[in-house]
Design an enzyme around this catalytic site. Structure first.
Site, PDB file in Angstrom:
ATOM      1  N   LYS A  64       1.370  -8.886   1.290  1.00  0.00           N
ATOM      2  CA  LYS A  64       0.866 -10.260   1.225  1.00  0.00           C
ATOM      3  C   LYS A  64       1.501 -10.930   0.005  1.00  0.00           C
ATOM      4  O   LYS A  64       0.828 -11.535  -0.844  1.00  0.00           O
ATOM      5  CB  LYS A  64      -0.681 -10.191   1.132  1.00  0.00           C
ATOM      6  CG  LYS A  64      -1.388 -11.486   1.312  1.00  0.00           C
ATOM      7  CD  LYS A  64      -1.427 -11.997   2.734  1.00  0.00           C
ATOM      8  CE  LYS A  64      -2.043 -13.379   2.762  1.00  0.00           C
ATOM      9  NZ  LYS A  64      -1.760 -14.145   3.959  1.00  0.00           N
ATOM     10  N   ASP A  85      -5.380   0.139   5.078  1.00  0.00           N
ATOM     11  CA  ASP A  85      -6.729   0.473   5.514  1.00  0.00           C
ATOM     12  C   ASP A  85      -7.068  -0.321   6.777  1.00  0.00           C
ATOM     13  O   ASP A  85      -7.466   0.235   7.804  1.00  0.00           O
ATOM     14  CB  ASP A  85      -7.681   0.092   4.363  1.00  0.00           C
ATOM     15  CG  ASP A  85      -9.066   0.655   4.546  1.00  0.00           C
ATOM     16  OD1 ASP A  85      -9.242   1.513   5.421  1.00  0.00           O
ATOM     17  OD2 ASP A  85      -9.976   0.250   3.801  1.00  0.00           O
ATOM     18  N   ASP A  98      -0.774 -10.991   7.550  1.00  0.00           N
ATOM     19  CA  ASP A  98      -1.440 -11.691   8.669  1.00  0.00           C
ATOM     20  C   ASP A  98      -0.536 -11.770   9.884  1.00  0.00           C
ATOM     21  O   ASP A  98      -0.968 -11.566  11.032  1.00  0.00           O
ATOM     22  CB  ASP A  98      -1.950 -13.081   8.245  1.00  0.00           C
ATOM     23  CG  ASP A  98      -0.966 -13.838   7.377  1.00  0.00           C
ATOM     24  OD1 ASP A  98      -0.351 -13.207   6.497  1.00  0.00           O
ATOM     25  OD2 ASP A  98      -0.799 -15.043   7.568  1.00  0.00           O
ATOM     26  N   TYR A 115      -7.893   1.090  -4.218  1.00  0.00           N
ATOM     27  CA  TYR A 115      -8.342   2.473  -4.345  1.00  0.00           C
ATOM     28  C   TYR A 115      -8.482   2.911  -5.793  1.00  0.00           C
ATOM     29  O   TYR A 115      -9.101   3.923  -6.062  1.00  0.00           O
ATOM     30  CB  TYR A 115      -7.382   3.414  -3.618  1.00  0.00           C
ATOM     31  CG  TYR A 115      -7.985   4.022  -2.379  1.00  0.00           C
ATOM     32  CD1 TYR A 115      -9.064   3.404  -1.741  1.00  0.00           C
ATOM     33  CD2 TYR A 115      -7.492   5.191  -1.833  1.00  0.00           C
ATOM     34  CE1 TYR A 115      -9.612   3.939  -0.603  1.00  0.00           C
ATOM     35  CE2 TYR A 115      -8.037   5.728  -0.686  1.00  0.00           C
ATOM     36  CZ  TYR A 115      -9.092   5.097  -0.076  1.00  0.00           C
ATOM     37  OH  TYR A 115      -9.629   5.626   1.054  1.00  0.00           O
TER      38      TYR A 115
END
Ligand code: NAI
Length: 425
Positions: free
Chosen positions: A224, A314, A290, A152
Protein backbone atom coordinates in the site's frame (compact mmCIF):
# COMPACT_ATOMS: atom_id res chain seq x y z
CA UNK A 1 18.89 -35.37 24.55
CA UNK A 2 18.73 -34.93 20.82
CA UNK A 3 19.40 -37.99 18.65
CA UNK A 4 21.94 -36.65 16.15
CA UNK A 5 21.72 -39.66 13.80
CA UNK A 6 18.06 -38.92 13.05
CA UNK A 7 18.12 -35.13 13.19
CA UNK A 8 18.16 -32.75 10.25
CA UNK A 9 21.19 -30.50 9.87
CA UNK A 10 21.69 -27.29 7.94
CA UNK A 11 25.03 -27.33 6.09
CA UNK A 12 26.02 -24.53 3.69
CA UNK A 13 22.41 -23.30 3.63
CA UNK A 14 21.22 -26.77 2.62
CA UNK A 15 19.10 -29.18 4.63
CA UNK A 16 20.68 -32.57 5.19
CA UNK A 17 17.82 -34.97 5.87
CA UNK A 18 18.59 -38.48 7.16
CA UNK A 19 16.43 -41.34 5.87
CA UNK A 20 15.19 -42.02 9.40
CA UNK A 21 14.26 -38.52 10.52
CA UNK A 22 12.91 -37.28 13.85
CA UNK A 23 10.09 -34.77 13.49
CA UNK A 24 8.81 -33.07 16.65
CA UNK A 25 5.07 -32.46 16.68
CA UNK A 26 2.55 -30.64 18.85
CA UNK A 27 -0.77 -32.48 18.87
CA UNK A 28 -2.69 -29.28 19.53
CA UNK A 29 -5.84 -28.56 21.52
CA UNK A 30 -9.52 -29.16 20.69
CA UNK A 31 -9.64 -31.06 17.39
CA UNK A 32 -5.82 -31.25 17.45
CA UNK A 33 -5.64 -34.93 18.50
CA UNK A 34 -8.15 -35.96 15.78
CA UNK A 35 -6.43 -34.13 12.91
CA UNK A 36 -2.92 -35.02 14.08
CA UNK A 37 -3.68 -38.75 14.26
CA UNK A 38 -5.27 -38.62 10.79
CA UNK A 39 -2.31 -36.71 9.35
CA UNK A 40 0.32 -39.01 10.81
CA UNK A 41 -1.47 -42.11 9.50
CA UNK A 42 -1.63 -40.62 5.98
CA UNK A 43 2.01 -39.46 6.04
CA UNK A 44 3.32 -42.78 7.39
CA UNK A 45 1.39 -44.73 4.76
CA UNK A 46 2.60 -42.44 1.95
CA UNK A 47 6.24 -42.77 3.00
CA UNK A 48 5.92 -46.54 3.22
CA UNK A 49 4.29 -46.70 -0.20
CA UNK A 50 6.83 -44.35 -1.82
CA UNK A 51 10.06 -45.65 -0.25
CA UNK A 52 9.15 -49.03 1.35
CA UNK A 53 11.48 -49.28 4.36
CA UNK A 54 14.13 -46.90 3.03
CA UNK A 55 12.72 -43.77 4.68
CA UNK A 56 10.77 -43.19 7.85
CA UNK A 57 9.58 -40.39 10.13
CA UNK A 58 10.15 -40.92 13.85
CA UNK A 59 7.45 -38.75 15.42
CA UNK A 60 8.51 -37.07 18.67
CA UNK A 61 5.73 -35.48 20.68
CA UNK A 62 6.50 -32.12 22.29
CA UNK A 63 4.04 -30.09 24.29
CA UNK A 64 2.36 -26.70 24.10
CA UNK A 65 -1.08 -25.33 24.87
CA UNK A 66 -3.56 -26.95 27.22
CA UNK A 67 -1.82 -30.34 27.27
CA UNK A 68 1.46 -28.68 28.28
CA UNK A 69 -0.30 -26.56 30.89
CA UNK A 70 -1.89 -29.61 32.51
CA UNK A 71 1.39 -31.51 32.53
CA UNK A 72 3.91 -28.81 33.41
CA UNK A 73 1.97 -25.72 34.53
CA UNK A 74 3.40 -23.86 31.52
CA UNK A 75 1.58 -23.08 28.29
CA UNK A 76 4.75 -23.14 26.28
CA UNK A 77 7.66 -25.02 27.92
CA UNK A 78 11.17 -24.01 26.87
CA UNK A 79 11.90 -27.66 25.96
CA UNK A 80 9.37 -27.45 23.12
CA UNK A 81 11.07 -24.44 21.62
CA UNK A 82 14.45 -26.16 21.99
CA UNK A 83 13.15 -29.29 20.23
CA UNK A 84 12.00 -27.24 17.22
CA UNK A 85 15.31 -25.42 16.93
CA UNK A 86 17.36 -28.60 17.40
CA UNK A 87 15.38 -30.85 15.07
CA UNK A 88 14.84 -27.96 12.58
CA UNK A 89 11.58 -29.19 11.02
CA UNK A 90 8.37 -29.70 13.00
CA UNK A 91 4.60 -29.71 12.67
CA UNK A 92 1.79 -28.53 14.92
CA UNK A 93 -1.94 -28.75 15.37
CA UNK A 94 -4.02 -25.74 16.46
CA UNK A 95 -3.49 -24.26 19.90
CA UNK A 96 -5.92 -22.49 22.20
CA UNK A 97 -4.86 -18.95 22.93
CA UNK A 98 -5.22 -18.67 26.72
CA UNK A 99 -7.58 -15.84 27.61
CA UNK A 100 -6.24 -13.38 30.15
CA UNK A 101 -3.66 -10.67 30.48
CA UNK A 102 0.04 -11.15 29.97
CA UNK A 103 -0.06 -14.41 28.00
CA UNK A 104 1.13 -14.13 24.43
CA UNK A 105 -0.56 -16.10 21.66
CA UNK A 106 1.41 -19.34 21.50
CA UNK A 107 1.45 -19.20 17.72
CA UNK A 108 2.92 -15.71 17.74
CA UNK A 109 5.44 -16.76 20.42
CA UNK A 110 6.69 -19.69 18.30
CA UNK A 111 7.09 -17.51 15.20
CA UNK A 112 8.81 -14.72 17.13
CA UNK A 113 11.15 -16.79 19.26
CA UNK A 114 12.38 -18.86 16.32
CA UNK A 115 12.41 -15.82 14.00
CA UNK A 116 10.26 -17.65 11.41
CA UNK A 117 10.07 -14.72 9.03
CA UNK A 118 8.10 -16.32 6.21
CA UNK A 119 4.48 -17.29 6.59
CA UNK A 120 3.88 -19.51 3.58
CA UNK A 121 0.27 -19.90 2.44
CA UNK A 122 -0.31 -21.78 -0.81
CA UNK A 123 -3.84 -21.51 -2.20
CA UNK A 124 -5.21 -23.78 -4.91
CA UNK A 125 -8.54 -25.28 -5.81
CA UNK A 126 -9.56 -28.90 -5.25
CA UNK A 127 -12.15 -30.07 -7.76
CA UNK A 128 -15.28 -31.15 -5.90
CA UNK A 129 -15.25 -28.40 -3.29
CA UNK A 130 -18.03 -25.85 -3.39
CA UNK A 131 -16.35 -22.50 -4.18
CA UNK A 132 -18.06 -19.08 -4.30
CA UNK A 133 -16.46 -18.01 -7.62
CA UNK A 134 -17.23 -19.41 -11.07
CA UNK A 135 -13.71 -20.47 -12.09
CA UNK A 136 -11.85 -21.39 -8.90
CA UNK A 137 -9.51 -23.71 -10.86
CA UNK A 138 -7.72 -20.59 -12.16
CA UNK A 139 -6.34 -19.94 -8.68
CA UNK A 140 -2.92 -21.37 -7.91
CA UNK A 141 -1.03 -18.88 -5.80
CA UNK A 142 1.71 -19.10 -3.17
CA UNK A 143 1.66 -16.24 -0.68
CA UNK A 144 4.87 -15.24 1.13
CA UNK A 145 3.68 -13.11 4.03
CA UNK A 146 6.25 -11.31 6.18
CA UNK A 147 5.97 -12.70 9.67
CA UNK A 148 8.04 -10.56 12.06
CA UNK A 149 7.43 -6.86 11.33
CA UNK A 150 4.55 -4.53 10.54
CA UNK A 151 1.57 -5.05 12.86
CA UNK A 152 3.03 -8.35 14.11
CA UNK A 153 5.65 -6.46 16.02
CA UNK A 154 2.70 -5.28 18.10
CA UNK A 155 3.90 -1.83 19.13
CA UNK A 156 0.84 0.07 20.29
CA UNK A 157 0.15 2.72 22.91
CA UNK A 158 -3.23 3.21 24.50
CA UNK A 159 -5.12 6.50 24.30
CA UNK A 160 -4.40 8.70 27.32
CA UNK A 161 -1.42 6.58 28.44
CA UNK A 162 1.85 8.06 29.62
CA UNK A 163 3.65 6.74 26.51
CA UNK A 164 1.12 8.30 24.17
CA UNK A 165 1.33 11.66 25.94
CA UNK A 166 5.13 11.64 25.82
CA UNK A 167 5.18 10.65 22.17
CA UNK A 168 2.70 13.37 21.25
CA UNK A 169 4.77 15.99 23.06
CA UNK A 170 7.88 14.84 21.24
CA UNK A 171 6.06 14.91 17.89
CA UNK A 172 4.66 18.39 18.52
CA UNK A 173 8.16 19.65 19.13
CA UNK A 174 10.12 17.71 16.51
CA UNK A 175 7.66 17.53 13.67
CA UNK A 176 4.80 20.03 14.05
CA UNK A 177 3.49 19.22 10.56
CA UNK A 178 3.09 15.56 11.48
CA UNK A 179 1.47 16.50 14.77
CA UNK A 180 -1.05 18.63 12.88
CA UNK A 181 -2.21 15.52 11.02
CA UNK A 182 -3.54 13.95 14.21
CA UNK A 183 -7.19 14.87 14.19
CA UNK A 184 -8.04 14.17 17.86
CA UNK A 185 -4.81 14.26 19.92
CA UNK A 186 -6.72 14.16 23.24
CA UNK A 187 -8.11 10.70 22.64
CA UNK A 188 -5.80 9.09 20.12
CA UNK A 189 -4.25 5.61 20.45
CA UNK A 190 -0.99 5.08 18.58
CA UNK A 191 0.57 2.20 16.68
CA UNK A 192 4.03 1.89 15.18
CA UNK A 193 4.51 -0.02 11.96
CA UNK A 194 8.14 -1.02 11.46
CA UNK A 195 9.09 -2.29 7.99
CA UNK A 196 12.82 -2.60 7.37
CA UNK A 197 15.00 -3.20 4.32
CA UNK A 198 16.53 -6.29 5.94
CA UNK A 199 13.15 -7.72 6.95
CA UNK A 200 11.57 -7.02 3.57
CA UNK A 201 14.44 -8.32 1.48
CA UNK A 202 14.81 -11.61 3.34
CA UNK A 203 11.09 -12.25 2.75
CA UNK A 204 11.21 -11.21 -0.91
CA UNK A 205 14.40 -13.25 -1.45
CA UNK A 206 12.54 -16.34 -0.18
CA UNK A 207 9.70 -15.67 -2.64
CA UNK A 208 12.09 -15.16 -5.56
CA UNK A 209 14.05 -18.31 -4.78
CA UNK A 210 10.83 -20.29 -4.46
CA UNK A 211 9.73 -18.98 -7.88
CA UNK A 212 13.08 -19.91 -9.45
CA UNK A 213 13.11 -23.40 -7.87
CA UNK A 214 9.53 -24.15 -8.83
CA UNK A 215 9.61 -22.49 -12.28
CA UNK A 216 6.87 -20.02 -11.39
CA UNK A 217 6.37 -17.28 -14.03
CA UNK A 218 5.47 -14.22 -11.91
CA UNK A 219 6.41 -12.71 -8.55
CA UNK A 220 4.10 -9.90 -7.43
CA UNK A 221 4.92 -7.45 -4.66
CA UNK A 222 1.69 -6.38 -2.96
CA UNK A 223 1.84 -3.19 -0.91
CA UNK A 224 0.00 0.00 0.00
CA UNK A 225 2.89 2.23 -0.98
CA UNK A 226 0.67 4.93 -2.46
CA UNK A 227 -0.35 5.87 1.11
CA UNK A 228 2.49 4.58 3.32
CA UNK A 229 5.56 5.57 1.34
CA UNK A 230 8.33 4.80 3.81
CA UNK A 231 7.04 1.42 4.94
CA UNK A 232 4.89 -0.20 2.25
CA UNK A 233 6.38 1.89 -0.56
CA UNK A 234 9.87 1.07 0.65
CA UNK A 235 8.93 -2.64 0.70
CA UNK A 236 8.20 -2.40 -3.03
CA UNK A 237 11.37 -0.41 -3.77
CA UNK A 238 13.59 -2.80 -1.79
CA UNK A 239 11.97 -5.73 -3.62
CA UNK A 240 12.83 -4.30 -7.03
CA UNK A 241 16.32 -3.32 -5.83
CA UNK A 242 16.98 -6.90 -4.71
CA UNK A 243 15.64 -8.47 -7.92
CA UNK A 244 17.59 -6.10 -10.17
CA UNK A 245 20.87 -6.38 -8.30
CA UNK A 246 21.07 -10.02 -7.23
CA UNK A 247 18.70 -11.84 -9.57
CA UNK A 248 19.11 -10.00 -12.87
CA UNK A 249 19.77 -13.27 -14.73
CA UNK A 250 16.49 -14.68 -13.45
CA UNK A 251 14.07 -11.78 -13.21
CA UNK A 252 12.82 -8.94 -15.38
CA UNK A 253 10.98 -6.26 -13.42
CA UNK A 254 8.11 -3.92 -14.21
CA UNK A 255 10.38 -1.12 -12.94
CA UNK A 256 12.98 -1.97 -15.61
CA UNK A 257 10.19 -1.95 -18.20
CA UNK A 258 9.07 1.51 -17.07
CA UNK A 259 12.64 2.77 -17.10
CA UNK A 260 13.23 1.60 -20.69
CA UNK A 261 9.83 2.95 -21.74
CA UNK A 262 10.68 6.38 -20.33
CA UNK A 263 14.12 6.56 -21.91
CA UNK A 264 13.80 4.71 -25.22
CA UNK A 265 10.06 4.39 -25.80
CA UNK A 266 7.33 1.80 -25.48
CA UNK A 267 8.33 -0.25 -28.53
CA UNK A 268 11.84 -0.81 -27.16
CA UNK A 269 10.48 -1.64 -23.69
CA UNK A 270 8.09 -4.21 -25.15
CA UNK A 271 10.90 -5.77 -27.15
CA UNK A 272 13.10 -5.96 -24.05
CA UNK A 273 10.33 -7.54 -21.99
CA UNK A 274 9.50 -10.06 -24.72
CA UNK A 275 13.15 -11.05 -24.99
CA UNK A 276 13.51 -11.42 -21.20
CA UNK A 277 10.37 -13.53 -20.75
CA UNK A 278 11.05 -15.73 -23.77
CA UNK A 279 14.51 -16.37 -22.33
CA UNK A 280 13.12 -17.75 -19.09
CA UNK A 281 13.12 -14.64 -16.93
CA UNK A 282 10.47 -14.40 -14.22
CA UNK A 283 8.25 -11.30 -14.45
CA UNK A 284 8.27 -9.24 -11.24
CA UNK A 285 5.56 -6.62 -10.89
CA UNK A 286 3.80 -4.85 -8.05
CA UNK A 287 0.15 -4.19 -7.27
CA UNK A 288 -1.42 -1.86 -4.70
CA UNK A 289 -3.29 -3.89 -2.07
CA UNK A 290 -6.84 -2.76 -2.89
CA UNK A 291 -6.29 -3.43 -6.60
CA UNK A 292 -4.79 -6.80 -5.68
CA UNK A 293 -8.00 -7.89 -3.92
CA UNK A 294 -9.96 -6.89 -7.01
CA UNK A 295 -7.56 -8.45 -9.51
CA UNK A 296 -7.29 -11.71 -7.57
CA UNK A 297 -11.05 -12.04 -8.03
CA UNK A 298 -11.16 -10.92 -11.65
CA UNK A 299 -7.85 -12.19 -13.08
CA UNK A 300 -6.44 -14.79 -10.66
CA UNK A 301 -4.42 -16.37 -13.46
CA UNK A 302 -2.20 -13.25 -13.46
CA UNK A 303 -0.84 -14.17 -10.00
CA UNK A 304 1.56 -16.95 -9.13
CA UNK A 305 3.91 -16.04 -6.27
CA UNK A 306 3.02 -13.12 -3.99
CA UNK A 307 5.41 -11.38 -1.59
CA UNK A 308 3.75 -9.02 0.84
CA UNK A 309 3.94 -7.37 4.23
CA UNK A 310 2.31 -8.78 7.33
CA UNK A 311 -1.14 -7.21 7.48
CA UNK A 312 -1.74 -7.35 3.72
CA UNK A 313 -0.75 -10.99 3.78
CA UNK A 314 -3.07 -11.72 6.67
CA UNK A 315 -6.11 -10.42 4.78
CA UNK A 316 -5.04 -11.77 1.39
CA UNK A 317 -4.37 -15.33 2.49
CA UNK A 318 -7.77 -15.80 4.09
CA UNK A 319 -9.65 -14.00 1.30
CA UNK A 320 -7.95 -16.11 -1.35
CA UNK A 321 -8.51 -19.33 0.59
CA UNK A 322 -12.21 -18.41 0.80
CA UNK A 323 -12.26 -17.87 -2.97
CA UNK A 324 -11.47 -21.57 -3.54
CA UNK A 325 -13.89 -22.65 -0.78
CA UNK A 326 -10.94 -23.84 1.24
CA UNK A 327 -10.69 -21.55 4.23
CA UNK A 328 -10.76 -24.53 6.61
CA UNK A 329 -8.46 -26.72 4.56
CA UNK A 330 -5.62 -24.43 3.49
CA UNK A 331 -2.19 -25.34 4.70
CA UNK A 332 0.46 -23.09 6.19
CA UNK A 333 4.07 -23.00 7.27
CA UNK A 334 6.33 -20.63 9.15
CA UNK A 335 9.89 -20.76 7.94
CA UNK A 336 13.30 -19.19 8.47
CA UNK A 337 15.18 -20.08 5.27
CA UNK A 338 18.50 -18.97 6.80
CA UNK A 339 18.48 -21.31 9.82
CA UNK A 340 16.27 -23.81 7.97
CA UNK A 341 13.85 -23.96 10.93
CA UNK A 342 10.34 -24.58 9.67
CA UNK A 343 7.08 -25.36 11.44
CA UNK A 344 4.18 -26.59 9.37
CA UNK A 345 0.71 -26.01 10.80
CA UNK A 346 -3.03 -26.24 10.46
CA UNK A 347 -4.34 -22.77 9.70
CA UNK A 348 -7.72 -23.23 11.41
CA UNK A 349 -8.26 -23.03 15.17
CA UNK A 350 -9.13 -25.66 17.77
CA UNK A 351 -12.84 -25.84 16.81
CA UNK A 352 -14.05 -26.48 20.40
CA UNK A 353 -17.60 -27.14 19.10
CA UNK A 354 -16.54 -30.39 17.40
CA UNK A 355 -13.52 -31.33 19.53
CA UNK A 356 -13.15 -35.03 20.35
CA UNK A 357 -16.06 -36.03 18.08
CA UNK A 358 -14.03 -37.42 15.16
CA UNK A 359 -15.79 -34.91 12.87
CA UNK A 360 -12.99 -32.45 12.02
CA UNK A 361 -11.59 -32.07 8.54
CA UNK A 362 -7.88 -32.97 8.72
CA UNK A 363 -7.06 -31.58 5.23
CA UNK A 364 -5.32 -28.43 6.46
CA UNK A 365 -2.80 -30.39 8.52
CA UNK A 366 -2.50 -33.08 5.84
CA UNK A 367 -1.73 -30.44 3.19
CA UNK A 368 0.72 -28.80 5.59
CA UNK A 369 2.44 -32.16 5.90
CA UNK A 370 2.65 -32.23 2.09
CA UNK A 371 4.50 -28.89 2.27
CA UNK A 372 6.73 -30.42 4.93
CA UNK A 373 7.54 -33.47 2.82
CA UNK A 374 8.38 -31.17 -0.12
CA UNK A 375 10.60 -29.12 2.19
CA UNK A 376 12.41 -32.34 3.18
CA UNK A 377 12.78 -33.23 -0.51
CA UNK A 378 10.51 -36.28 -0.12
CA UNK A 379 8.53 -35.28 -3.17
CA UNK A 380 7.27 -38.74 -4.13
CA UNK A 381 5.41 -39.12 -0.82
CA UNK A 382 4.12 -35.53 -1.11
CA UNK A 383 2.82 -36.24 -4.62
CA UNK A 384 1.06 -39.45 -3.50
CA UNK A 385 -0.85 -37.59 -0.79
CA UNK A 386 -1.78 -34.65 -3.03
CA UNK A 387 -3.12 -36.90 -5.79
CA UNK A 388 -5.02 -39.11 -3.34
CA UNK A 389 -6.56 -36.09 -1.58
CA UNK A 390 -7.63 -34.68 -4.96
CA UNK A 391 -9.23 -38.02 -5.82
CA UNK A 392 -10.99 -38.38 -2.45
CA UNK A 393 -12.50 -34.88 -2.64
CA UNK A 394 -13.37 -35.28 -6.31
CA UNK A 395 -15.25 -38.52 -5.50
CA UNK A 396 -17.37 -36.58 -3.00
CA UNK A 397 -15.91 -38.35 0.03
CA UNK A 398 -15.92 -35.42 2.44
CA UNK A 399 -16.00 -34.53 6.11
CA UNK A 400 -19.21 -32.85 7.31
CA UNK A 401 -17.93 -29.25 7.02
CA UNK A 402 -17.56 -29.60 3.24
CA UNK A 403 -20.18 -32.31 2.58
CA UNK A 404 -23.03 -30.04 3.73
CA UNK A 405 -22.50 -27.91 0.60
CA UNK A 406 -22.04 -30.75 -1.91
CA UNK A 407 -25.18 -32.61 -3.00
CA UNK A 408 -24.73 -36.39 -3.23
CA UNK A 409 -21.49 -36.47 -1.25
CA UNK A 410 -20.63 -39.12 1.33
CA UNK A 411 -20.03 -37.81 4.84
CA UNK A 412 -16.92 -39.31 6.45
CA UNK A 413 -15.51 -38.99 9.95
CA UNK A 414 -11.97 -37.69 10.44
CA UNK A 415 -10.48 -41.17 10.64
CA UNK A 416 -12.57 -42.50 7.74
CA UNK A 417 -11.41 -39.57 5.60
CA UNK A 418 -7.77 -40.44 6.36
CA UNK A 419 -8.43 -44.08 5.45
CA UNK A 420 -10.12 -43.00 2.20
CA UNK A 421 -7.04 -40.97 1.23
CA UNK A 422 -4.75 -43.94 1.93
CA UNK A 423 -6.96 -46.26 -0.11
CA UNK A 424 -6.75 -43.75 -2.99
CA UNK A 425 -2.93 -43.83 -3.20
P1 NAI B 1 -11.79 -22.12 14.70
O1 NAI B 1 -11.02 -22.19 13.43
O2 NAI B 1 -11.37 -23.04 15.77
O3 NAI B 1 -13.35 -22.42 14.41
C1 NAI B 1 -14.17 -21.63 13.53
C2 NAI B 1 -15.27 -22.53 12.93
O4 NAI B 1 -14.70 -23.39 11.95
C3 NAI B 1 -15.96 -23.45 13.95
O5 NAI B 1 -17.31 -23.58 13.61
C4 NAI B 1 -15.27 -24.78 13.75
O6 NAI B 1 -16.07 -25.89 14.07
C5 NAI B 1 -14.91 -24.75 12.26
N1 NAI B 1 -13.67 -25.51 11.99
C6 NAI B 1 -12.41 -25.09 12.23
N2 NAI B 1 -11.53 -26.04 11.86
C7 NAI B 1 -12.24 -27.06 11.37
C8 NAI B 1 -11.89 -28.32 10.80
N3 NAI B 1 -10.61 -28.72 10.68
N4 NAI B 1 -12.88 -29.15 10.41
C9 NAI B 1 -14.15 -28.77 10.50
N5 NAI B 1 -14.57 -27.59 11.00
C10 NAI B 1 -13.61 -26.74 11.44
O7 NAI B 1 -11.72 -20.61 15.21
P2 NAI B 1 -12.16 -19.94 16.59
O8 NAI B 1 -13.43 -20.56 17.08
O9 NAI B 1 -12.11 -18.50 16.35
O10 NAI B 1 -10.98 -20.27 17.62
C11 NAI B 1 -11.00 -21.34 18.58
C12 NAI B 1 -9.63 -21.37 19.28
O11 NAI B 1 -8.62 -21.67 18.33
C13 NAI B 1 -9.23 -20.05 19.96
O12 NAI B 1 -8.60 -20.34 21.19
C14 NAI B 1 -8.21 -19.46 19.00
O13 NAI B 1 -7.28 -18.64 19.66
C15 NAI B 1 -7.55 -20.73 18.46
N6 NAI B 1 -6.92 -20.55 17.13
C16 NAI B 1 -5.72 -21.16 16.95
C17 NAI B 1 -5.10 -21.10 15.73
C18 NAI B 1 -3.80 -21.82 15.56
O14 NAI B 1 -3.37 -22.51 16.46
N7 NAI B 1 -3.15 -21.70 14.41
C19 NAI B 1 -5.68 -20.33 14.60
C20 NAI B 1 -6.97 -19.77 14.89
C21 NAI B 1 -7.56 -19.87 16.14
Amino acid sequence: MIDSTTSIRMVNKKLIVPDQVTIPFITGDGIGPDVTAATQSVVNAAIEKAYQLEKKIIWKEVFAGEKAFHQTGKWFPQGTLNAFSEYIVGIKGPLTTPVGGGIRSLNVAIRKDLDLYVCLRPVRYFRGINAPVSQPEKIDVIIFRENTEDVYSGIEFEADSQETKMFLEWLKEQSPDSYQKIRFPQSVGLGIKPISKQGSQRLIRAAIEYAIRNKRPIVTLIHKGNIMKFTEGAFQMWGYDLAESEYKDFIYTARQFEHTKKHTGIAEAKKEKEWALSNGRIWMNDVITDAAFQNLLLYPQDFSVIATSNLNGDYLSDALAAQVGGIGISPGANINYQTGIAIFEATHGTAPDIAGKNLANPSSLILSSVLMLQYLGWNEAAELITKALEKTINHGQLTQDLAQFVIGSTVLSTSEFAKAIISNF
